[in-house]
Design a protein around this motif. Structure first.
Motif, short mmCIF file in Angstrom:
data_model
loop_
_atom_site.label_atom_id
_atom_site.label_comp_id
_atom_site.label_asym_id
_atom_site.label_seq_id
_atom_site.Cartn_x
_atom_site.Cartn_y
_atom_site.Cartn_z
N THR A 106 20.94 -1.19 -1.86
CA THR A 106 22.16 -0.57 -1.34
C THR A 106 21.87 0.64 -0.45
O THR A 106 22.79 1.30 0.01
CB THR A 106 23.10 -0.14 -2.49
OG1 THR A 106 22.40 0.75 -3.36
CG2 THR A 106 23.61 -1.34 -3.27
N GLU A 107 20.59 0.89 -0.20
CA GLU A 107 20.20 2.01 0.66
C GLU A 107 20.67 1.77 2.10
O GLU A 107 20.64 0.64 2.60
CB GLU A 107 18.67 2.14 0.62
CG GLU A 107 18.13 3.42 1.19
CD GLU A 107 16.63 3.52 0.93
OE1 GLU A 107 15.85 3.13 1.83
OE2 GLU A 107 16.25 3.96 -0.17
N THR A 108 21.08 2.83 2.77
CA THR A 108 21.60 2.73 4.12
C THR A 108 20.52 2.30 5.11
O THR A 108 19.41 2.83 5.12
CB THR A 108 22.20 4.08 4.58
OG1 THR A 108 23.27 4.40 3.69
CG2 THR A 108 22.72 4.01 6.00
N LEU A 153 21.95 -5.34 0.92
CA LEU A 153 22.92 -6.17 0.22
C LEU A 153 23.97 -6.73 1.18
O LEU A 153 24.33 -7.90 1.12
CB LEU A 153 23.58 -5.37 -0.91
CG LEU A 153 24.50 -6.15 -1.83
CD1 LEU A 153 23.79 -7.32 -2.49
CD2 LEU A 153 25.08 -5.21 -2.89
N GLU A 154 24.43 -5.89 2.09
CA GLU A 154 25.42 -6.35 3.07
C GLU A 154 24.81 -7.38 4.01
O GLU A 154 25.45 -8.39 4.34
CB GLU A 154 25.98 -5.18 3.86
CG GLU A 154 27.11 -5.59 4.77
CD GLU A 154 27.79 -4.42 5.47
OE1 GLU A 154 28.83 -4.66 6.09
OE2 GLU A 154 27.29 -3.29 5.40
N LYS A 178 19.86 -8.97 -7.86
CA LYS A 178 18.76 -9.29 -6.94
C LYS A 178 18.20 -10.68 -7.23
O LYS A 178 17.97 -11.48 -6.33
CB LYS A 178 17.66 -8.24 -7.04
CG LYS A 178 16.60 -8.36 -5.95
CD LYS A 178 15.80 -7.09 -5.86
CE LYS A 178 14.82 -7.16 -4.74
NZ LYS A 178 13.70 -8.07 -4.96
N THR A 192 24.53 -0.28 7.61
CA THR A 192 24.65 -1.41 6.71
C THR A 192 23.70 -1.18 5.54
O THR A 192 23.16 -0.09 5.37
CB THR A 192 24.34 -2.74 7.45
OG1 THR A 192 24.71 -3.84 6.62
CG2 THR A 192 22.88 -2.85 7.86
N SER A 193 23.49 -2.18 4.74
CA SER A 193 22.52 -2.14 3.65
C SER A 193 21.90 -3.52 3.52
O SER A 193 22.41 -4.51 4.08
CB SER A 193 23.21 -1.76 2.33
OG SER A 193 24.07 -2.81 1.91
#
Length: 158
Positions: free
Chosen positions: A112-114, A125-126, A6, A122-123
């Motif tokens: 990373t949570e949906t 991070l994505e 992060k 997605t998340s």
């Protein structure tokens, strides 16, 4: 240098903001308005797209819905009201500040949570990985326009 993911991404966001901003500020209005070959997009077009995508990502990071994404047909073009250097710089800076603030406020366990989108999942991070590619891609296009006008300077610092 940050060793946690992060923190590392937060540092990259600040660095990319600075690099794009340095290139954007080094270009005069006429150069930002230029459409190489008459059909290529201008620096204003790239910057408009970057600011729009950044703001949508920031909205998603805050857990909000930015609404439908109506990009129209073909590549995105900046509206005439955006094609002013002061406006473009301010909109770009504001969009990056929104992303950075939203990223910094996001708890690490949520990266990373949906996130459910109309077209899938997605998340955070994505979403940030998209931004980390999208922004330098368009900065390279600004650099290319600069070189077409014989500007070979690297305007940002490492």
């Amino acid at each position: 240098m940050q060793t946690d993911l992060k923190g590392f991404i937060g540092e990259r966001l600040l660095s990319l903001k600075s690099m794009y901003l340095d290139d954007l500020q080094a270009m005069p209005h006429e150069q930002l308005l230029k459409s190489p070959g008459g059909t290529a997009r201008s620096g204003y077009d790239f910057t408009y797209e970057v600011a729009l995508i950044n703001n949508r990502i920031a909205t998603r990071l805050r857990g909000e819905d930015p609404g439908p994404f109506n990009r129209g047909e073909g590549f995105m073009r900046a509206p005439e009201s955006f094609c002013d250097k002061t406006t473009a710089v301010a909109e770009f800076e504001s969009s990056m500040d929104s992303v950075i603030q939203a990223w910094n406020a996001l708890p690490e366990e949520k990266i990373t949570e949906t996130i459910v989108l109309p077209q899938g999942e997605t998340s955070a991070l994505e979403l940030l990985s998209i931004l980390l590619v999208h922004l330098p891609y368009h900065d390279g296009q600004l650099n290319y326009i600069q070189t077409l006008d014989s500007d070979n300077d690297v305007h940002w610092k490492f």
